[in-house]
Scaffold this motif. Structure first.
Motif, PDB file in Angstrom:
ATOM      1  N   MET A  83       0.816  -1.216   0.000  1.00  0.00           N
ATOM      2  CA  MET A  83       0.000   0.000   0.000  1.00  0.00           C
ATOM      3  C   MET A  83       0.849   1.266   0.000  1.00  0.00           C
ATOM      4  O   MET A  83       0.372   2.329  -0.387  1.00  0.00           O
ATOM      5  N   LEU A  84       2.090   1.171   0.424  1.00  0.00           N
ATOM      6  CA  LEU A  84       2.969   2.341   0.427  1.00  0.00           C
ATOM      7  C   LEU A  84       3.803   2.439  -0.847  1.00  0.00           C
ATOM      8  O   LEU A  84       4.233   3.529  -1.217  1.00  0.00           O
ATOM      9  N   ALA A  85       4.036   1.315  -1.505  1.00  0.00           N
ATOM     10  CA  ALA A  85       4.914   1.302  -2.673  1.00  0.00           C
ATOM     11  C   ALA A  85       4.174   1.752  -3.931  1.00  0.00           C
ATOM     12  O   ALA A  85       2.943   1.731  -4.003  1.00  0.00           O
ATOM     13  N   ASP A  86       4.947   2.136  -4.925  1.00  0.00           N
ATOM     14  CA  ASP A  86       4.415   2.457  -6.250  1.00  0.00           C
ATOM     15  C   ASP A  86       4.384   1.163  -7.057  1.00  0.00           C
ATOM     16  O   ASP A  86       5.414   0.721  -7.581  1.00  0.00           O
ATOM     17  N   LEU A  87       3.213   0.558  -7.172  1.00  0.00           N
ATOM     18  CA  LEU A  87       3.088  -0.740  -7.832  1.00  0.00           C
ATOM     19  C   LEU A  87       3.382  -0.676  -9.322  1.00  0.00           C
ATOM     20  O   LEU A  87       3.720  -1.695  -9.932  1.00  0.00           O
ATOM     21  N   SER A  88       3.258   0.501  -9.904  1.00  0.00           N
ATOM     22  CA  SER A  88       3.525   0.611 -11.336  1.00  0.00           C
ATOM     23  C   SER A  88       4.989   0.312 -11.660  1.00  0.00           C
ATOM     24  O   SER A  88       5.327  -0.025 -12.796  1.00  0.00           O
ATOM     25  N   LEU A  89       5.857   0.415 -10.657  1.00  0.00           N
ATOM     26  CA  LEU A  89       7.279   0.131 -10.865  1.00  0.00           C
ATOM     27  C   LEU A  89       7.532  -1.346 -11.123  1.00  0.00           C
ATOM     28  O   LEU A  89       8.584  -1.711 -11.673  1.00  0.00           O
ATOM     29  N   LEU A 107       9.756  -3.104  -4.560  1.00  0.00           N
ATOM     30  CA  LEU A 107       8.611  -2.735  -3.722  1.00  0.00           C
ATOM     31  C   LEU A 107       9.056  -2.204  -2.362  1.00  0.00           C
ATOM     32  O   LEU A 107       8.549  -1.191  -1.884  1.00  0.00           O
ATOM     33  N   LEU A 108       9.992  -2.900  -1.742  1.00  0.00           N
ATOM     34  CA  LEU A 108      10.450  -2.488  -0.414  1.00  0.00           C
ATOM     35  C   LEU A 108      11.145  -1.131  -0.479  1.00  0.00           C
ATOM     36  O   LEU A 108      10.907  -0.261   0.371  1.00  0.00           O
ATOM     37  N   ARG A 109      11.985  -0.934  -1.477  1.00  0.00           N
ATOM     38  CA  ARG A 109      12.686   0.342  -1.617  1.00  0.00           C
ATOM     39  C   ARG A 109      11.701   1.482  -1.867  1.00  0.00           C
ATOM     40  O   ARG A 109      11.828   2.573  -1.298  1.00  0.00           O
ATOM     41  N   SER A 110      10.702   1.226  -2.707  1.00  0.00           N
ATOM     42  CA  SER A 110       9.692   2.245  -2.992  1.00  0.00           C
ATOM     43  C   SER A 110       8.891   2.586  -1.742  1.00  0.00           C
ATOM     44  O   SER A 110       8.613   3.757  -1.467  1.00  0.00           O
ATOM     45  N   ALA A 111       8.512   1.571  -0.967  1.00  0.00           N
ATOM     46  CA  ALA A 111       7.739   1.790   0.257  1.00  0.00           C
ATOM     47  C   ALA A 111       8.549   2.610   1.266  1.00  0.00           C
ATOM     48  O   ALA A 111       8.022   3.527   1.902  1.00  0.00           O
ATOM     49  N   LYS A 112       9.823   2.306   1.400  1.00  0.00           N
ATOM     50  CA  LYS A 112      10.683   3.053   2.323  1.00  0.00           C
ATOM     51  C   LYS A 112      10.813   4.514   1.890  1.00  0.00           C
ATOM     52  O   LYS A 112      10.722   5.429   2.717  1.00  0.00           O
ATOM     53  N   ASP A 113      11.031   4.716   0.602  1.00  0.00           N
ATOM     54  CA  ASP A 113      11.187   6.084   0.100  1.00  0.00           C
ATOM     55  C   ASP A 113       9.913   6.897   0.311  1.00  0.00           C
ATOM     56  O   ASP A 113       9.966   8.055   0.744  1.00  0.00           O
ATOM     57  N   ASN A 114       8.768   6.298   0.003  1.00  0.00           N
ATOM     58  CA  ASN A 114       7.496   7.014   0.160  1.00  0.00           C
ATOM     59  C   ASN A 114       7.204   7.301   1.627  1.00  0.00           C
ATOM     60  O   ASN A 114       6.682   8.369   1.965  1.00  0.00           O
TER      61      ASN A 114
END
Length: 239
Positions: A83-89, A107-114
């Motif tokens: 839910m925090l990550a950008d799934l389009s990636l 996914l994990l990196r995107s969630a952390k960044d967001n």
């Protein structure tokens, strides 16, 4: 026409992954569903092949914890990261777009960044610290203090150690995200508290300096008055 500009801030609350997973299981067990959730990504909802359901019928009422864990399509797994990550990636819900390890890493990196770039996030397990940071971040004061509830439905679920380990495995991305979030949250809390203490010490120091200046001014005023009086008395004597 009057243009009205508003500032919108993204905030969220994270929860211990095991407790969160157990809470969702109890919620689903009582008949809750997410049928109205469209899971739209890149402008479309996932197909049935991309996101199969875990049950037949209207809901999953009465599902056992084992059944809940056994469904590989269960969106309860790693829900916080997803839910925090950008799934389009990662091609949204199309699992064939890349290998699993690469997908998980992105996914994990995107969630952390967001999460890091959000205006604010709190942790369910740290209600008082969450309130403290929220109030300092947005410069407001809540009417009543946050309450730390330890008697949740998840807390009342007694599970064996192997079951807990299995839940942690199913939510291994959420586990990593939560450790990152907890470390970042406590750093922010400590930094904010230290800064507030520094400002308080500076305020008290400035108050003391002001008091000393006021006392010195009164002392000089009294001294000037005394000299003026003595001069006047001497002049009267000469007259």
């Amino acid at each position: 026409h009057i243009l009205c500009f508003r500032n919108f801030y993204y905030i969220t609350m994270l929860r211990d992954p095991v407790s969160r997973f157990l809470s969702e299981w109890k919620h689903v067990q009582r008949g809750a569903t997410w049928k109205t959730s469209l899971h739209v990504c890149d402008g479309r909802s996932p197909t049935h092949d991309e996101l199969p359901t875990c049950y037949l019928g209207d809901d999953w009422s009465g599902v056992s914890l084992q059944e809940f864990m056994d469904c590989v399509y269960n969106l309860a797994n790693n829900r916080q990261v997803r839910m925090l990550a950008d799934l389009s990636l990662v091609g949204c819900y199309n699992l064939s777009s890349m290998n699993e390890s690469e997908r998980n890493e992105i996914l994990l990196r995107s969630a952390k960044d967001n999460l890091k770039n959000m205006a604010f996030f709190g942790l369910t397990e740290y209600q008082h610290k969450t309130q403290y940071l929220f109030e300092r971040t947005f410069n407001l004061k809540f009417i009543s203090p946050f309450t730390q509830l330890n008697s949740t439905r998840a807390a009342n679920v007694d599970i064996a150690l192997p079951t807990r380990r299995r839940i942690e495995e199913l939510n291994f991305l959420d586990m990593q995200l939560y450790e990152y979030a907890k470390d970042l949250f406590l750093q922010r809390f400590q930094f904010t508290r230290q800064r507030e203490r520094q400002l308080e010490r500076q305020r008290r120091r400035e108050e003391r300096q002001l008091l000393r200046a006021q006392k010195a001014h009164r002392y000089r005023q009294q001294a000037d008055d005394s000299v003026t009086t003595e001069d006047y008395t001497g002049q009267v004597a000469r007259w």
